[in-house]
Design a protein around this motif. Structure first.
Motif, PDB file in Angstrom:
ATOM      1  N   LEU A 115       0.402  -1.332  -0.195  1.00 18.74           N
ATOM      2  CA  LEU A 115      -0.126  -0.150  -0.305  1.00 18.74           C
ATOM      3  C   LEU A 115       0.931   1.149  -0.272  1.00 18.74           C
ATOM      4  CD1 LEU A 115      -2.309   1.800   0.289  1.00 18.74           C
ATOM      5  CD2 LEU A 115      -2.886   0.923   2.666  1.00 18.74           C
ATOM      6  N   VAL A 116       0.457   2.231  -0.998  1.00 17.97           N
ATOM      7  CA  VAL A 116       1.217   3.412  -0.887  1.00 17.97           C
ATOM      8  C   VAL A 116       0.192   3.896  -0.464  1.00 17.97           C
ATOM      9  CG1 VAL A 116       3.101   4.801  -2.693  1.00 17.97           C
ATOM     10  CG2 VAL A 116       2.988   2.748  -3.065  1.00 17.97           C
ATOM     11  N   LEU A 117       0.548   5.759  -0.324  1.00 19.28           N
ATOM     12  CA  LEU A 117      -0.373   5.911   0.712  1.00 19.28           C
ATOM     13  C   LEU A 117       0.222   7.631   0.130  1.00 19.28           C
ATOM     14  CD1 LEU A 117      -1.729   6.028   4.586  1.00 19.28           C
ATOM     15  CD2 LEU A 117      -3.132   5.975   2.123  1.00 19.28           C
ATOM     16  N   ALA A 118      -0.339   8.170  -0.864  1.00 17.37           N
ATOM     17  CA  ALA A 118      -0.027   9.426  -1.851  1.00 17.37           C
ATOM     18  C   ALA A 118      -0.796  10.130  -2.422  1.00 17.37           C
ATOM     19  CB  ALA A 118       1.515   8.881  -2.549  1.00 17.37           C
ATOM     20  N   ASP A 119      -1.151  11.315  -2.486  1.00 19.35           N
ATOM     21  CA  ASP A 119      -2.109  11.895  -3.771  1.00 19.35           C
ATOM     22  C   ASP A 119      -1.188  12.445  -4.712  1.00 19.35           C
ATOM     23  OD1 ASP A 119      -3.646  14.248  -4.740  1.00 19.35           O
ATOM     24  OD2 ASP A 119      -3.401  15.186  -2.846  1.00 19.35           O
ATOM     25  N   ALA A 120      -1.626  11.454  -5.471  1.00 20.36           N
ATOM     26  CA  ALA A 120      -1.049  12.452  -6.611  1.00 20.36           C
ATOM     27  C   ALA A 120      -1.343  12.795  -7.668  1.00 20.36           C
ATOM     28  CB  ALA A 120      -2.415  11.255  -8.466  1.00 20.36           C
ATOM     29  N   THR A 121      -2.026  13.814  -7.021  1.00 17.41           N
ATOM     30  CA  THR A 121      -1.941  15.366  -7.415  1.00 17.41           C
ATOM     31  C   THR A 121      -0.670  15.941  -7.229  1.00 17.41           C
ATOM     32  OG1 THR A 121      -3.441  16.273  -6.000  1.00 17.41           O
ATOM     33  CG2 THR A 121      -4.371  15.791  -7.928  1.00 17.41           C
ATOM     34  N   ARG A 122       0.248  16.097  -6.189  1.00 20.33           N
ATOM     35  CA  ARG A 122       1.769  16.444  -6.112  1.00 20.33           C
ATOM     36  C   ARG A 122       2.142  14.986  -6.185  1.00 20.33           C
ATOM     37  NH1 ARG A 122      -0.915  16.594   0.511  1.00 20.33           N
ATOM     38  NH2 ARG A 122      -2.587  18.912   0.403  1.00 20.33           N
ATOM     39  N   PRO A 123       3.104  15.658  -7.489  1.00 20.25           N
ATOM     40  CA  PRO A 123       4.382  14.564  -7.401  1.00 20.25           C
ATOM     41  C   PRO A 123       5.459  14.246  -7.438  1.00 20.25           C
ATOM     42  CG  PRO A 123       4.274  16.552  -8.630  1.00 20.25           C
ATOM     43  CD  PRO A 123       2.938  16.791  -8.002  1.00 20.25           C
ATOM     44  N   GLN A 124       5.626  14.827  -5.990  1.00 18.61           N
ATOM     45  CA  GLN A 124       6.838  14.349  -4.887  1.00 18.61           C
ATOM     46  C   GLN A 124       6.383  13.350  -4.343  1.00 18.61           C
ATOM     47  OE1 GLN A 124       4.913  17.272  -4.927  1.00 18.61           O
ATOM     48  NE2 GLN A 124       4.130  18.023  -2.745  1.00 18.61           N
ATOM     49  N   GLU A 125       4.945  12.951  -4.189  1.00 21.26           N
ATOM     50  CA  GLU A 125       4.166  11.938  -3.109  1.00 21.26           C
ATOM     51  C   GLU A 125       4.093  10.334  -3.756  1.00 21.26           C
ATOM     52  OE1 GLU A 125       1.176  12.606  -1.011  1.00 21.26           O
ATOM     53  OE2 GLU A 125       1.467  14.755  -0.687  1.00 21.26           O
ATOM     54  N   LEU A 126       4.670  11.202  -5.288  1.00 21.07           N
ATOM     55  CA  LEU A 126       4.899   9.547  -5.840  1.00 21.07           C
ATOM     56  C   LEU A 126       6.508   8.957  -6.725  1.00 21.07           C
ATOM     57  CD1 LEU A 126       1.973  10.309  -9.075  1.00 21.07           C
ATOM     58  CD2 LEU A 126       1.633   9.030  -6.932  1.00 21.07           C
ATOM     59  N   GLU A 127       7.473   9.759  -5.686  1.00 19.62           N
ATOM     60  CA  GLU A 127       8.265   8.980  -5.725  1.00 19.62           C
ATOM     61  C   GLU A 127       8.810   8.043  -5.817  1.00 19.62           C
ATOM     62  OE1 GLU A 127      10.880  11.655  -4.837  1.00 19.62           O
ATOM     63  OE2 GLU A 127      10.448  13.306  -5.856  1.00 19.62           O
ATOM     64  N   GLY A 128       8.908   6.898  -6.338  1.00 22.84           N
ATOM     65  CA  GLY A 128       9.751   5.543  -6.614  1.00 22.84           C
ATOM     66  C   GLY A 128       8.169   4.379  -6.726  1.00 22.84           C
ATOM     67  N   CYS A 129       7.027   4.757  -6.709  1.00 25.95           N
ATOM     68  CA  CYS A 129       5.508   4.429  -6.419  1.00 25.95           C
ATOM     69  C   CYS A 129       5.791   2.863  -6.716  1.00 25.95           C
ATOM     70  CB  CYS A 129       4.154   5.163  -6.499  1.00 25.95           C
ATOM     71  SG  CYS A 129       4.017   5.607  -7.879  1.00 25.95           S
ATOM     72  N   CYS A 130       6.403   3.437  -8.769  1.00 25.53           N
ATOM     73  CA  CYS A 130       6.144   2.069  -9.981  1.00 25.53           C
ATOM     74  C   CYS A 130       7.806   1.288  -9.769  1.00 25.53           C
ATOM     75  CB  CYS A 130       5.777   3.031 -11.069  1.00 25.53           C
ATOM     76  SG  CYS A 130       4.332   3.745 -11.481  1.00 25.53           S
ATOM     77  N   THR A 131       8.533   1.191  -8.542  1.00 24.40           N
ATOM     78  CA  THR A 131       9.593   0.694  -8.393  1.00 24.40           C
ATOM     79  C   THR A 131       9.285  -0.675  -8.878  1.00 24.40           C
ATOM     80  OG1 THR A 131      10.955   2.090  -7.532  1.00 24.40           O
ATOM     81  CG2 THR A 131      11.577  -0.177  -7.519  1.00 24.40           C
ATOM     82  N   GLU A 132       9.927  -1.517  -9.846  1.00 23.22           N
ATOM     83  CA  GLU A 132       9.383  -2.751  -9.549  1.00 23.22           C
ATOM     84  C   GLU A 132       8.225  -3.319 -10.108  1.00 23.22           C
ATOM     85  OE1 GLU A 132      10.928  -4.529  -5.542  1.00 23.22           O
ATOM     86  OE2 GLU A 132      13.263  -4.290  -6.016  1.00 23.22           O
ATOM     87  N   VAL A 133       7.830  -2.466 -10.779  1.00 19.67           N
ATOM     88  CA  VAL A 133       6.281  -2.394 -11.675  1.00 19.67           C
ATOM     89  C   VAL A 133       6.062  -2.498 -12.776  1.00 19.67           C
ATOM     90  CG1 VAL A 133       3.490  -1.524 -11.472  1.00 19.67           C
ATOM     91  CG2 VAL A 133       4.944  -1.607  -9.709  1.00 19.67           C
ATOM     92  N   GLU A 134       5.381  -4.236 -13.843  1.00 20.39           N
ATOM     93  CA  GLU A 134       5.705  -4.000 -15.006  1.00 20.39           C
ATOM     94  C   GLU A 134       4.353  -3.228 -15.349  1.00 20.39           C
ATOM     95  OE1 GLU A 134       6.597  -8.062 -16.199  1.00 20.39           O
ATOM     96  OE2 GLU A 134       6.445  -8.435 -13.744  1.00 20.39           O
ATOM     97  N   VAL A 135       2.744  -3.107 -14.834  1.00 19.27           N
ATOM     98  CA  VAL A 135       1.608  -2.171 -15.293  1.00 19.27           C
ATOM     99  C   VAL A 135       0.834  -1.479 -14.115  1.00 19.27           C
ATOM    100  CG1 VAL A 135      -0.565  -3.628 -16.334  1.00 19.27           C
ATOM    101  CG2 VAL A 135       1.026  -4.723 -16.551  1.00 19.27           C
ATOM    102  N   VAL A 136       0.987  -0.420 -14.895  1.00 25.10           N
ATOM    103  CA  VAL A 136      -0.040   0.258 -14.604  1.00 25.10           C
ATOM    104  C   VAL A 136      -1.711   0.332 -14.880  1.00 25.10           C
ATOM    105  CG1 VAL A 136      -0.309   2.929 -12.742  1.00 25.10           C
ATOM    106  CG2 VAL A 136       1.808   1.620 -13.445  1.00 25.10           C
ATOM    107  N   VAL A 137      -2.581   0.234 -13.280  1.00 24.31           N
ATOM    108  CA  VAL A 137      -4.308  -0.112 -14.215  1.00 24.31           C
ATOM    109  C   VAL A 137      -4.385   1.429 -13.172  1.00 24.31           C
ATOM    110  CG1 VAL A 137      -6.237  -1.601 -13.947  1.00 24.31           C
ATOM    111  CG2 VAL A 137      -4.117  -2.585 -14.305  1.00 24.31           C
ATOM    112  N   SER A 138      -4.768   2.206 -13.754  1.00 24.49           N
ATOM    113  CA  SER A 138      -5.599   3.457 -13.944  1.00 24.49           C
ATOM    114  C   SER A 138      -6.781   3.923 -13.907  1.00 24.49           C
ATOM    115  CB  SER A 138      -4.959   5.160 -13.983  1.00 24.49           C
ATOM    116  OG  SER A 138      -5.411   6.103 -12.979  1.00 24.49           O
TER     117      SER A 138
END
Length: 287
Positions: free
Chosen positions: A48-71
């Motif tokens: 679980l990553v707690l972050a507000d996606a409207t604030r890019p600095q909070e997303l840093e590293g959230c996709c590490t080792e991820v192959e697929v993003v579903v939004s």
């Protein structure tokens, strides 16, 4: 095991996508703003990553080792929802921040839930935000899947709530056509796209209704036998400039609802679950 980052997991559609991912054995990292809502997901996500996606600095590293993003990340269309942030802020900017993070981390595929009609009504904030992000995604280095549902069954829940209170209405005479799709069907289609080449899919349900038929079906589900109030387009359009002065958020939602109520919204019938089954009603004849 493929690791998937799911954004928007705590919304109606997001919960269906989350369950589908888990049932199919994917390792799921959930991106969410609200801890309490995220903790209500079942079964538990692996991460679980707690972050507000409207604030890019909070997303840093959230996709590490991820192959697929579903939004399924997007602003709630409900008139009862008063959350802050515009369609541009959430449907476009927040997803753009996530896309940039995905590119940086070397994610292979980005699956995005857009909207049927995005690109046709560029003057509407809701559609413009979706269309702008679609372009950004198509121009990115990632394999992309863009899903464009007509409308989701869960969106009709608000109509049912109003019907129970005797407050249900429809814009215009309700003769225009629409074929909404079940959230669970959309979730299944979304996950089936993992590993597939880039594509854009327009998605509708198996039955096409007039908007008047849809309102009557919702009334039946809500056990409401009263009248469905017809709200003339001229009346709404006269009020819209005043609504804009009071609330840009409400204005953007009402202009969207008014525009789509004036046209047929019928997409290929890729969903299988019927609205009658969703509301546990007897099947109706399709138009």
């Amino acid at each position: 095991m493929i690791k998937v980052l799911l954004a928007g997991a705590t919304g109606h559609l997001g919960r269906h996508i989350f369950r589908e991912l888990k049932q199919q054995g994917y390792e799921v990292r959930v991106l969410a703003r609200n801890l309490k809502k995220a903790q209500s997901l079942f079964p538990d996500p692996e991460e679980l990553v707690l972050a507000d996606a409207t604030r890019p600095q909070e997303l840093e590293g959230c996709c590490t080792e991820v192959e697929v993003v579903v939004s399924a990340l997007g602003k709630n269309l409900s008139l009862r929802h008063t959350g802050i942030g515009s369609f541009h802020d959430i449907n476009y900017e927040a997803n753009l921040h996530l896309l940039k993070e995905a590119e940086k981390a070397g994610v292979k595929q980005f699956i995005y839930v857009s909207a049927f009609g995005a690109g046709q009504f560029q003057q509407l904030a809701y559609f413009k935000a979706h269309a702008n992000f679609e372009k950004a995604l198509q121009n990115s280095s990632l394999t992309h899947t863009i899903l464009k549902p007509v409308a989701l069954f869960s969106m009709l829940e608000e109509m049912a709530i109003k019907a129970r209170k005797g407050q249900i209405g429809q814009l215009g005479q309700g003769e225009k056509l629409i074929n909404p799709i079940y959230d669970g069907d959309l979730a299944s289609i979304a996950i089936s796209c993992i590993g597939k080449p880039s594509q854009t899919l327009e998605l509708g349900g198996p039955v096409t209704y007039t908007r008047q038929e849809l309102a009557q079906l919702v009334c039946e589900a809500a056990s409401y036998n009263g009248r469905v109030t017809e709200i003339p387009f001229d009346y709404v359009e006269t009020l819209l400039p005043f609504v804009r002065l009071l609330s840009r958020n409400l204005y953007d939602k009402l202009t969207f609802m008014t525009a789509v109520s004036k046209v047929d919204c019928v997409a290929p019938a890729l969903g299988q679950f019927s609205l009658e089954a969703y509301f546990e009603l007897e099947p109706q004849l399709s138009s």
